[in-house]
Motif scaffolding. Structure first.
Motif, PDB file in Angstrom:
ATOM      1  N   HIS A  31      74.569   0.835  35.425  1.00  0.00           N
ATOM      2  CA  HIS A  31      74.461  -0.563  35.874  1.00  0.00           C
ATOM      3  C   HIS A  31      73.460  -1.348  35.031  1.00  0.00           C
ATOM      4  CE1 HIS A  31      74.390  -4.010  38.506  1.00  0.00           C
ATOM      5  NE2 HIS A  31      73.105  -3.845  38.740  1.00  0.00           N
ATOM      6  N   ARG A  37      80.087  -6.323  38.769  1.00  0.00           N
ATOM      7  CA  ARG A  37      80.502  -7.592  39.368  1.00  0.00           C
ATOM      8  C   ARG A  37      81.392  -7.247  40.547  1.00  0.00           C
ATOM      9  NH1 ARG A  37      80.483  -7.559  34.322  1.00  0.00           N
ATOM     10  NH2 ARG A  37      79.490  -9.074  32.998  1.00  0.00           N
ATOM     11  N   ASP A  48      78.031 -11.665  40.146  1.00  0.00           N
ATOM     12  CA  ASP A  48      77.402 -10.787  39.157  1.00  0.00           C
ATOM     13  C   ASP A  48      76.232 -10.078  39.829  1.00  0.00           C
ATOM     14  OD1 ASP A  48      76.147  -9.573  37.035  1.00  0.00           O
ATOM     15  OD2 ASP A  48      75.901 -11.399  35.866  1.00  0.00           O
ATOM     16  N   GLY A  50      74.079  -8.263  38.363  1.00  0.00           N
ATOM     17  CA  GLY A  50      73.057  -8.007  37.358  1.00  0.00           C
ATOM     18  C   GLY A  50      71.644  -8.281  37.855  1.00  0.00           C
ATOM     19  N   ARG A  56      66.873  -6.400  34.288  1.00  0.00           N
ATOM     20  CA  ARG A  56      67.200  -7.828  34.316  1.00  0.00           C
ATOM     21  C   ARG A  56      66.070  -8.609  33.654  1.00  0.00           C
ATOM     22  NH1 ARG A  56      65.161  -6.209  38.969  1.00  0.00           N
ATOM     23  NH2 ARG A  56      63.560  -7.431  39.990  1.00  0.00           N
TER      24      ARG A  56
END
Length: 69
Positions: A31, A37, A48, A50, A56
């Motif tokens: 990931h 998603r 998303d 993320g 991140r």
């Protein structure tokens, strides 16, 4: 656990997002390299995930290095 009407509305999609993350990561998906998603069951909108990646980008001006920063 919902603490208000807002949280009770957010709980089902949040649970689906987390279930998707856990299942895919346990199956070997990276990931952090390729954020997942999710497509909304009723809306078809793509979310998303993320933001839940350990890699991140940090928010502008953030210094705490926590989830809140």
């Amino acid at each position: 656990m919902g603490t208000s009407g807002n949280q009770f509305k957010n709980a089902p999609p949040a649970g689906r997002f987390l279930a998707t993350l856990v299942a895919r990561i346990e199956a070997g998906h990276d990931h952090d390299r390729d954020p997942l998603r999710c497509t909304g069951e009723h809306t078809g909108l793509v979310v998303d995930l993320g933001a839940f990646s350990r890699k991140r980008p940090m928010a502008e001006g953030a210094t705490s290095r926590t989830v809140l920063g």
